[in-house]
Design a protein around this motif. Structure first.
Motif, PDB file in Angstrom:
ATOM      1  N   ALA A 127      13.000   3.853  -1.582  1.00 62.92           N
ATOM      2  CA  ALA A 127      14.063   4.849  -1.643  1.00 62.92           C
ATOM      3  C   ALA A 127      14.809   4.814  -2.970  1.00 62.92           C
ATOM      4  O   ALA A 127      15.446   5.808  -3.348  1.00 62.92           O
ATOM      5  N   ILE A 128      14.746   3.680  -3.691  1.00 53.99           N
ATOM      6  CA  ILE A 128      15.535   3.586  -4.938  1.00 53.99           C
ATOM      7  C   ILE A 128      14.677   3.376  -6.185  1.00 53.99           C
ATOM      8  O   ILE A 128      15.219   3.341  -7.286  1.00 53.99           O
ATOM      9  N   ARG A 129      13.379   3.233  -6.040  1.00 56.55           N
ATOM     10  CA  ARG A 129      12.480   3.112  -7.183  1.00 56.55           C
ATOM     11  C   ARG A 129      11.243   3.987  -6.944  1.00 56.55           C
ATOM     12  O   ARG A 129      10.844   4.200  -5.804  1.00 56.55           O
ATOM     13  N   PRO A 130      10.602   4.490  -8.000  1.00 59.28           N
ATOM     14  CA  PRO A 130       9.472   5.422  -7.846  1.00 59.28           C
ATOM     15  C   PRO A 130       8.165   4.708  -7.496  1.00 59.28           C
ATOM     16  O   PRO A 130       7.155   4.823  -8.194  1.00 59.28           O
ATOM     17  N   ILE A 131       8.205   3.958  -6.413  1.00 58.85           N
ATOM     18  CA  ILE A 131       7.036   3.180  -5.998  1.00 58.85           C
ATOM     19  C   ILE A 131       5.906   4.119  -5.566  1.00 58.85           C
ATOM     20  O   ILE A 131       6.105   4.998  -4.734  1.00 58.85           O
ATOM     21  N   ARG A 132       4.722   3.911  -6.133  1.00 55.51           N
ATOM     22  CA  ARG A 132       3.547   4.713  -5.777  1.00 55.51           C
ATOM     23  C   ARG A 132       2.563   3.933  -4.915  1.00 55.51           C
ATOM     24  O   ARG A 132       1.785   4.520  -4.169  1.00 55.51           O
ATOM     25  N   GLU A 133       2.610   2.600  -5.035  1.00 54.37           N
ATOM     26  CA  GLU A 133       1.621   1.776  -4.355  1.00 54.37           C
ATOM     27  C   GLU A 133       2.276   0.513  -3.812  1.00 54.37           C
ATOM     28  O   GLU A 133       2.983  -0.190  -4.531  1.00 54.37           O
ATOM     29  N   VAL A 134       2.065   0.242  -2.535  1.00 50.27           N
ATOM     30  CA  VAL A 134       2.556  -0.984  -1.899  1.00 50.27           C
ATOM     31  C   VAL A 134       1.357  -1.729  -1.326  1.00 50.27           C
ATOM     32  O   VAL A 134       0.545  -1.153  -0.602  1.00 50.27           O
ATOM     33  N   ARG A 135       1.268  -3.003  -1.656  1.00 43.60           N
ATOM     34  CA  ARG A 135       0.216  -3.834  -1.083  1.00 43.60           C
ATOM     35  C   ARG A 135       0.886  -4.892  -0.207  1.00 43.60           C
ATOM     36  O   ARG A 135       1.848  -5.537  -0.627  1.00 43.60           O
ATOM     37  N   VAL A 136       0.403  -5.036   1.007  1.00 44.80           N
ATOM     38  CA  VAL A 136       1.005  -5.949   1.982  1.00 44.80           C
ATOM     39  C   VAL A 136       0.093  -7.154   2.178  1.00 44.80           C
ATOM     40  O   VAL A 136      -1.105  -7.003   2.441  1.00 44.80           O
ATOM     41  N   TRP A 137       0.675  -8.345   2.032  1.00 51.68           N
ATOM     42  CA  TRP A 137      -0.059  -9.582   2.306  1.00 51.68           C
ATOM     43  C   TRP A 137       0.646 -10.331   3.414  1.00 51.68           C
ATOM     44  O   TRP A 137       1.873 -10.440   3.434  1.00 51.68           O
ATOM     45  N   ASN A 138      -0.124 -10.851   4.345  1.00 50.58           N
ATOM     46  CA  ASN A 138       0.397 -11.678   5.421  1.00 50.58           C
ATOM     47  C   ASN A 138      -0.652 -12.733   5.753  1.00 50.58           C
ATOM     48  O   ASN A 138      -1.848 -12.528   5.493  1.00 50.58           O
ATOM     49  N   ARG A 139      -0.213 -13.867   6.290  1.00 47.70           N
ATOM     50  CA  ARG A 139      -1.193 -14.903   6.658  1.00 47.70           C
ATOM     51  C   ARG A 139      -2.218 -14.353   7.637  1.00 47.70           C
ATOM     52  O   ARG A 139      -3.372 -14.766   7.635  1.00 47.70           O
ATOM     53  N   SER A 140      -1.792 -13.422   8.463  1.00 51.50           N
ATOM     54  CA  SER A 140      -2.712 -12.704   9.339  1.00 51.50           C
ATOM     55  C   SER A 140      -2.986 -11.344   8.702  1.00 51.50           C
ATOM     56  O   SER A 140      -2.093 -10.492   8.620  1.00 51.50           O
ATOM     57  N   LEU A 141      -4.205 -11.136   8.238  1.00 53.90           N
ATOM     58  CA  LEU A 141      -4.557  -9.851   7.619  1.00 53.90           C
ATOM     59  C   LEU A 141      -4.395  -8.712   8.621  1.00 53.90           C
ATOM     60  O   LEU A 141      -3.986  -7.599   8.248  1.00 53.90           O
ATOM     61  N   GLU A 142      -4.672  -8.972   9.880  1.00 47.84           N
ATOM     62  CA  GLU A 142      -4.534  -7.938  10.897  1.00 47.84           C
ATOM     63  C   GLU A 142      -3.101  -7.428  10.985  1.00 47.84           C
ATOM     64  O   GLU A 142      -2.857  -6.223  11.104  1.00 47.84           O
ATOM     65  N   ARG A 143      -2.130  -8.353  10.919  1.00 45.42           N
ATOM     66  CA  ARG A 143      -0.718  -7.942  10.940  1.00 45.42           C
ATOM     67  C   ARG A 143      -0.385  -7.083   9.719  1.00 45.42           C
ATOM     68  O   ARG A 143       0.367  -6.107   9.816  1.00 45.42           O
ATOM     69  N   ALA A 144      -0.930  -7.454   8.563  1.00 43.10           N
ATOM     70  CA  ALA A 144      -0.706  -6.673   7.349  1.00 43.10           C
ATOM     71  C   ALA A 144      -1.291  -5.275   7.496  1.00 43.10           C
ATOM     72  O   ALA A 144      -0.688  -4.276   7.070  1.00 43.10           O
ATOM     73  N   GLN A 145      -2.448  -5.184   8.093  1.00 42.38           N
ATOM     74  CA  GLN A 145      -3.083  -3.888   8.302  1.00 42.38           C
ATOM     75  C   GLN A 145      -2.277  -3.032   9.270  1.00 42.38           C
ATOM     76  O   GLN A 145      -2.157  -1.812   9.082  1.00 42.38           O
ATOM     77  N   GLU A 146      -1.726  -3.640  10.294  1.00 40.54           N
ATOM     78  CA  GLU A 146      -0.909  -2.904  11.262  1.00 40.54           C
ATOM     79  C   GLU A 146       0.339  -2.328  10.594  1.00 40.54           C
ATOM     80  O   GLU A 146       0.733  -1.191  10.866  1.00 40.54           O
ATOM     81  N   LEU A 147       0.959  -3.122   9.712  1.00 42.29           N
ATOM     82  CA  LEU A 147       2.134  -2.631   8.998  1.00 42.29           C
ATOM     83  C   LEU A 147       1.747  -1.493   8.065  1.00 42.29           C
ATOM     84  O   LEU A 147       2.425  -0.457   8.010  1.00 42.29           O
ATOM     85  N   ALA A 148       0.670  -1.653   7.326  1.00 41.10           N
ATOM     86  CA  ALA A 148       0.232  -0.607   6.391  1.00 41.10           C
ATOM     87  C   ALA A 148      -0.027   0.704   7.113  1.00 41.10           C
ATOM     88  O   ALA A 148       0.282   1.796   6.598  1.00 41.10           O
ATOM     89  N   ALA A 149      -0.573   0.631   8.317  1.00 42.85           N
ATOM     90  CA  ALA A 149      -0.907   1.836   9.073  1.00 42.85           C
ATOM     91  C   ALA A 149       0.328   2.667   9.417  1.00 42.85           C
ATOM     92  O   ALA A 149       0.235   3.895   9.598  1.00 42.85           O
ATOM     93  N   LYS A 150       1.492   2.044   9.495  1.00 40.75           N
ATOM     94  CA  LYS A 150       2.721   2.766   9.817  1.00 40.75           C
ATOM     95  C   LYS A 150       3.119   3.737   8.713  1.00 40.75           C
ATOM     96  O   LYS A 150       3.927   4.648   8.935  1.00 40.75           O
ATOM     97  N   PHE A 151       2.585   3.545   7.511  1.00 39.48           N
ATOM     98  CA  PHE A 151       2.960   4.375   6.366  1.00 39.48           C
ATOM     99  C   PHE A 151       1.830   5.330   5.959  1.00 39.48           C
ATOM    100  O   PHE A 151       1.777   5.798   4.831  1.00 39.48           O
ATOM    101  N   ALA A 152       0.951   5.619   6.891  1.00 37.85           N
ATOM    102  CA  ALA A 152      -0.247   6.401   6.563  1.00 37.85           C
ATOM    103  C   ALA A 152       0.066   7.797   6.032  1.00 37.85           C
ATOM    104  O   ALA A 152      -0.706   8.354   5.247  1.00 37.85           O
TER     105      ALA A 152
END
Length: 322
Positions: free
Chosen positions: A153-178
């Protein structure tokens, strides 16, 4: 007295408005006593904590009609992750600063998520490069979604990469921003993601460094939100040594943030290496980012001022709806 639930908080707030409210709040006169910490031993799971966080408008000179006071009652239960529940749960009681009359009981968990993410975004508004486009989110818990929302909301972010110890959890979070204007993808290559990042935000329960200072490219802003006790850490001494350091509050961070407490105790840095806090930045008494190549670091441990400001904003928005 009203009861304000999480859905109402989401409905009446915007990220920009919350950042603006905190910016004004840190420039105000507020009283924020040191929060009460009580550890709770839990058989078969990590130690839990009960926190009491009071704050009130400074009424030493005069009591304005809009003066407020309040207290957040929070339980931090790491074992809740295994139960499919948030690790941080609680309630906020907002009262009139004039009469002491209770005004509202507000969902403390959702309020905490909103104000914590907004504080990081406020810091980034002073410390991250204005052209920051690549963000890394380390951790995929409840706070991660809010940090992504606030920073974008405050910076012109074009790309976010999510890392988590559980890749599945990271994928679930990424899917919310599809369906968003920026892309969010999961990664299992934390080092590669951080090396290419302009802004790195961490929200973990780690006791050992997750992000290495050697990975930080010139110009990176590091936003450390997890590691809320002296025994916890999210980054290493190399990162601390390379960065220009800021905190939400000096008293809180220098007492509770393992990312600072440990290197200070070991003599690697001193308290004087903390350039400023959010009040300094919002009042203009210290400078923010000094140049495009500078590495900046913001360490957040939370403060009752943020809760009071957030609760006041929610209360005003709800009251205006009738």
């Amino acid at each position: 007295m009203r009861t304000i639930d999480a859905e109402t908080i989401d409905r009446v707030l915007t990220r920009a408005d919350m950042v603006a409210a905190l910016r004004a709040g840190f420039a105000e006169a507020m009283v924020t006593p040191v929060r009460h910490h009580h550890t709770l031993a839990r058989a078969g799971e990590p130690t839990a904590m009960l926190l009491l966080m009071p704050a009130w408008s400074d009424t030493a000179e005069t009591i304005g009609e809009d003066a407020v006071m309040g207290v957040k009652l929070v339980s931090v239960v790491p074992g809740n992750a295994a139960r499919g529940l948030p690790s941080v749960v609680g309630a906020y009681v907002l009262m009139s600063g004039v009469t002491g009359e209770p005004l509202a009981v507000i969902d403390g968990s959702r309020l905490t998520l909103w104000r914590t993410a907004a504080a990081s975004a406020l810091a980034a508004d002073h410390l991250a490069r204005v052209d920051a486009q690549r963000m890394v989110m380390v951790g995929a818990g409840a706070l991660a979604e809010h940090l992504i929302e606030a920073h974008t909301a405050i910076r012109p972010i074009r790309e976010v990469r999510v890392w988590n110890r559980s890749l599945e959890r990271a994928q679930e979070l990424a899917a919310k921003f599809a369906d968003r204007a920026f892309t969010v993808t999961a990664t299992d290559d934390l080092e590669g993601a951080v090396v290419a990042a302009d802004l790195v935000s961490t929200a973990t329960m780690s006791s050992d460094p997750v992000v290495r200072g050697a990975w930080l490219a010139p110009g990176t802003h590091l936003d450390l939100v997890g590691a809320y006790t002296p025994k916890m850490r999210e980054t290493d001494d190399t990162a601390i040594g390379r960065a220009r350091i800021y905190v939400d509050t000096r008293a809180g961070a220098l007492a509770e943030a393992g990312d600072l407490v440990q290197p200070i105790t070991e003599g690697r840095i001193t308290a004087a290496d903390v350039v400023g806090d959010l009040a300094d930045l919002c009042r203009g008494t210290v400078a923010g980012r000094g140049g495009a190549e500078e590495i900046t670091l913001f360490k957040s441990v939370g403060t009752a001022l943020e809760d009071l400001v957030a609760a006041r904003l929610v209360w005003r928005r709800v009251a205006a709806l009738g």
